[in-house]
Design an enzyme around this catalytic site. Structure first.
Site, PDB file in Angstrom:
ATOM      1  N   GLU A 111       0.801  -1.236   0.000  1.00 27.82           N
ATOM      2  CA  GLU A 111       0.000   0.000   0.000  1.00 27.82           C
ATOM      3  C   GLU A 111       0.830   1.280   0.000  1.00 27.82           C
ATOM      4  O   GLU A 111       0.578   2.191   0.781  1.00 27.82           O
ATOM      5  CB  GLU A 111      -0.961  -0.008   1.194  1.00 27.82           C
ATOM      6  N   HIS A 131     -10.522  -5.617  -2.526  1.00 26.91           N
ATOM      7  CA  HIS A 131     -11.596  -5.377  -1.551  1.00 26.91           C
ATOM      8  C   HIS A 131     -12.688  -4.596  -2.285  1.00 26.91           C
ATOM      9  O   HIS A 131     -12.584  -3.381  -2.457  1.00 26.91           O
ATOM     10  CB  HIS A 131     -11.078  -4.549  -0.369  1.00 26.91           C
ATOM     11  N   GLU A 140      -6.552 -10.352  -1.353  1.00 25.26           N
ATOM     12  CA  GLU A 140      -7.376 -10.096  -0.160  1.00 25.26           C
ATOM     13  C   GLU A 140      -8.841  -9.978  -0.551  1.00 25.26           C
ATOM     14  O   GLU A 140      -9.573  -9.110  -0.065  1.00 25.26           O
ATOM     15  CB  GLU A 140      -6.905  -8.824   0.556  1.00 25.26           C
ATOM     16  N   ASP A 184     -12.588  -9.733  -1.045  1.00 28.92           N
ATOM     17  CA  ASP A 184     -13.911  -9.773  -0.414  1.00 28.92           C
ATOM     18  C   ASP A 184     -14.808  -8.821  -1.196  1.00 28.92           C
ATOM     19  O   ASP A 184     -14.322  -7.882  -1.837  1.00 28.92           O
ATOM     20  CB  ASP A 184     -13.876  -9.468   1.092  1.00 28.92           C
TER      21      ASP A 184
HETATM   22  O1  9MR Z   1      -7.832  -7.776   8.395  1.00 33.80           O
HETATM   23  C1  9MR Z   1      -6.856  -7.004   9.056  1.00 33.80           C
HETATM   24  C2  9MR Z   1      -7.441  -6.475  10.352  1.00 33.80           C
HETATM   25  O2  9MR Z   1      -7.639  -7.539  11.255  1.00 33.80           O
HETATM   26  C3  9MR Z   1      -6.524  -5.427  10.954  1.00 33.80           C
HETATM   27  O3  9MR Z   1      -7.136  -4.843  12.058  1.00 33.80           O
HETATM   28  C4  9MR Z   1      -6.183  -4.379   9.929  1.00 33.80           C
HETATM   29  C5  9MR Z   1      -5.241  -3.373  10.502  1.00 33.80           C
HETATM   30  O4  9MR Z   1      -4.755  -2.489   9.541  1.00 33.80           O
HETATM   31  O5  9MR Z   1      -5.584  -5.000   8.785  1.00 33.80           O
HETATM   32  C6  9MR Z   1      -6.463  -5.866   8.151  1.00 33.80           C
HETATM   33  O6  9MR Z   1      -5.862  -6.385   7.000  1.00 33.80           O
HETATM   34  C7  9MR Z   1      -5.516  -5.433   5.998  1.00 33.80           C
HETATM   35  C8  9MR Z   1      -4.332  -5.960   5.264  1.00 33.80           C
HETATM   36  O7  9MR Z   1      -3.289  -6.227   6.160  1.00 33.80           O
HETATM   37  C9  9MR Z   1      -3.854  -4.981   4.196  1.00 33.80           C
HETATM   38  N1  9MR Z   1      -4.915  -4.616   3.301  1.00 33.80           N
HETATM   39  C10 9MR Z   1      -6.154  -4.170   3.958  1.00 33.80           C
HETATM   40  C11 9MR Z   1      -6.616  -5.217   4.974  1.00 33.80           C
HETATM   41  C12 9MR Z   1      -7.954  -4.805   5.545  1.00 33.80           C
HETATM   42  O8  9MR Z   1      -7.837  -3.618   6.284  1.00 33.80           O
END
Ligand code: 9MR
Length: 447
Positions: free
Chosen positions: A150, A229, A258, A260
Site C-alpha cells: 500500500e 476489496h 485479499e 472480499d
Molecule cells: O484484516 C486485518 C485487520 O484484522 C486489521 O485490524 C487491519 C489493521 O490495519 O488490517 C487488516 O488487514 C488489511 C491488510 O493487512 C492490508 N490490506 C487491507 C486489509 C484490511 O484492512
C-alpha cells in the site's frame, strides 16, 4: 511386448472414454486443477476454533497471516523479534500441505510504536534490518512475500503515498525488495495494494509505471498483489482483467490477495475467478477470511461462508467457475511473449477511432517511448499506430505491441490482449530505440 500392447490398449481406451474430467469439490483442489491456488487470510487466535479449522483445512491450500507477520507483530521492540504467533500459522498450514504468503515486510501502517516515531536514515536502516531479519526467519517457508504494502496514494495523483518510509527517499521500495531477495532468494517478491483493480484509475497506473520501471532496471520484483476489496464505494469493474493482463505483460505474476465483495454477489465472485483464469500469470486467489464473521468488514457479509460455516451461493459460483474454467494457452514465460487468452466474444470494430500520444525519455544516444492508445467514442477491437522515426533512430526493443519496421515509418499493432479497449479507455505500450527521438507524432487507426 505385453507391456507395450497394454500401453497401446490403455491409450486407445483413453481416446474413446468419455468420462468427464474429475471436477474438484473444494476451492483448493479445483484451483489446483487449473494450476492455481486458493487461499484465505488466517487469524492465529482462531486456530483453536474447530468450526474454523474444519473449513480451513478442507477448502484452502494457501494461507496468509491476517496480522501476525506485520511489523508491529514481528518486531514489537527494536531489535527484538517475536515470531510465535506467525510460526503457529505457518506450522498449521505447512504441516497440512498448504503454502504460505508472507504479509507484509514493509508498510506505512501497523508499524511498532518505536518505528512510527523514526525518520530519515535511522528509519531506513531499521526498515531494511526488519526486512532482512523477518525474511531470513521465514526463509524456505513462504512462497511469496508482500514485500511492500500500500505505498501509493488514493485519488487522481498516481503518486506515492506520504509516509515516514516514503520520506526516507523514493528508492525505499526498491531497497526493501533488494533486501528481501538477499535474505530469501527462493521467495517470490510482490508489491501489494488496494484500489488498483480499475485499469483507468491513476493509482493503478502509478503502480504499473513503478513495476515497469523496476523490471526495466532489474529491481527484483516477481509479482503484484491486487487486494480486491470490492464494495459500493470501490466496486468491481470488468476491466479488472485488463489490469491483470497488463501487469502480467510486464513479466510479473499477478495474484488476487485479499478478495472480499460487499454482499458477496455470486456473479461478481464468478467474474473475479474468471478474470484470474483468463490470465496465465494470475496464479492464485486469496479471500480475506473464511466466514462472514471472520471478515474485517463483517457487516458487509463479503465472504464465501456464512457465520455458521455453511457455503453461500458465492461459494458455489466460485467453485463452478474454477471447475469450468479453461486453462490459458499462453505460457508463463518471463517476459511473456504470448498474450493471455482473448475474451470469449469479439465485438465488431466501432466507428469512434482512436488517438495515440507518446511520452519520450531521451538520453544521449537513445530513448524510450511510451505510447498511449485511447479509444474514441466506441470500443476498439484492434488498433494500428504509425510513427515516423527521424533518420538515425532505430528501434531495438518493444513491449506490448507488434511492429513492422525498425527505422523510418514504423507500424505498430496491438497484441492479442490489448486490442480491445473500452470507449474512452486506453492501453499503453512502448519501445526503446537508438538515436534521437525528436518530436514524434503518432497516428492511430482502429481496425
Ligand atoms: O484484516 C486485518 C485487520 O484484522 C486489521 O485490524 C487491519 C489493521 O490495519 O488490517 C487488516 O488487514 C488489511 C491488510 O493487512 C492490508 N490490506 C487491507 C486489509 C484490511 O484492512
Amino acid at each position: 511386448m505385453a507391456l507395450t500392447a497394454a500401453g497401446a490398449l490403455a491409450a486407445g481406451m483413453a481416446l474413446f472414454m468419455t468420462a468427464p474430467a474429475a471436477a474438484g469439490t473444494t476451492l483448493g483442489a479445483s484451483a489446483a486443477e487449473k494450476g492455481r491456488y486458493f487461499g484465505t487470510a488466517v487469524a492465529g487466535f482462531k486456530l483453536s476454533d474447530s468450526a474454523y479449522t474444519t473449513i480451513l483445512n478442507r477448502e484452502f491450500n494457501m494461507v496468509t497471516a491476517e496480522n501476525e507477520m506485520k511489523m508491529n507483530a514481528t518486531e514489537p521492540q527494536q531489535g527484538q523479534f517475536s515470531y510465535g504467533a506467525a510460526d503457529q500459522i505457518v506450522n498449521h498450514a505447512r504441516s497440512r500441505g498448504m503454502s504460505v504468503r508472507g504479509h507484509t515486510l514493509a508498510w506505512h501502517s501497523q508499524q511498532p510504536g518505536w518505528m512510527e516515531s523514526m525518520s530519515g536514515s535511522a528509519l531506513r536502516s531499521a526498515m531494511l534490518n526488519h526486512v532482512t531479519q523477518v525474511a531470513t526467519h521465514f526463509r524456505g517457508q513462504v512462497v511469496a512475500w508482500d514485500v511492500v504494502n500500500e505505498a501509493f496514494a488514493d485519488g487522481s495523483s498516481g503518486a506515492r503515498r506520504d509516509s515516514n518510509l516514503q520520506r526516507t527517499g523514493n528508492d525505499w521500495i526498491e531497497a526493501a525488495f533488494r533486501a528481501a531477495r538477499a535474505a530469501d532468494p527462493g521467495a517470490k517478491l510482490c508489491y501489494n495494494d488496494y484500489n488498483t483493480d480499475n485499469w483507468t484509475h491513476a493509482k493503478t497506473q502509478g503502480v504499473y509505471n513503478m513495476v515497469r520501471d523496476f523490471k526495466q532496471r532489474g529491481v527484483p520484483i516477481d509479482c503484484v498483489g491486487f487486494q480486491a476489496h470490492f464494495n459500493n464505494d470501490s466496486p468491481y469493474v470488468s476491466n479488472f482483467r485488463t489490469t491483470l493482463s497488463s501487469f502480467a505483460a510486464l513479466g510479473v505474476d499477478v495474484q488476487i490477495t485479499e478478495l472480499d465483495i460487499q454482499g458477496a454477489s455470486a456473479n461478481t465472485y464468478r467474474s473475479v475467478v474468471e478474470d484470474c483464469l483468463a490470465v496465465a500469470r494470475c496464479n492464485g486467489i486469496t479471500v480475506w477470511g473464511i466466514r462472514d464473521s471472520d471478515s474485517w468488514r463483517a457487516s458487509q457479509t463479503p465472504l464465501l461462508f456464512n457465520n455458521n460455516g455453511s457455503k453461500k451461493p458465492a461459494y458455489d459460483a466460485v467453485l463452478a467457475a474454477l471447475n469450468n474454467g479453461t486453462t490459458p494457452t499462453d505460457p508463463p514465460t518471463d517476459p511473456p511473449t504470448d498474450p493471455p487468452t482473448d475474451p470469449p466474444t469479439t465485438p465488431p470494430p466501432g466507428p469512434g477511432g482512436c488517438t495515440a500520444t507518446v511520452s519520450v525519455n531521451q538520453w544521449t544516444g537513445g530513448f524510450v517511448a511510451n505510447v498511449r492508445v485511447t479509444a474514441g467514442s466506441s470500443a476498439l477491437n484492434g488498433w494500428t499506430v504509425t510513427i515516423a522515426l527521424p533518420s538515425g533512430a532505430t528501434v531495438t526493443n518493444a513491449w506490448s505491441a507488434n511492429r513492422s519496421g525498425n527505422t523510418g515509418t514504423t507500424n505498430w499493432t496491438n497484441v492479442a490482449y490489448n486490442g480491445q479497449v473500452g470507449a474512452g479507455q486506453f492501453t499503453e505500450w512502448g519501445f526503446q530505440a537508438n538515436g534521437t527521438a525528436g518530436s514524434l507524432t503518432p497516428t492511430c487507426s482502429a481496425r
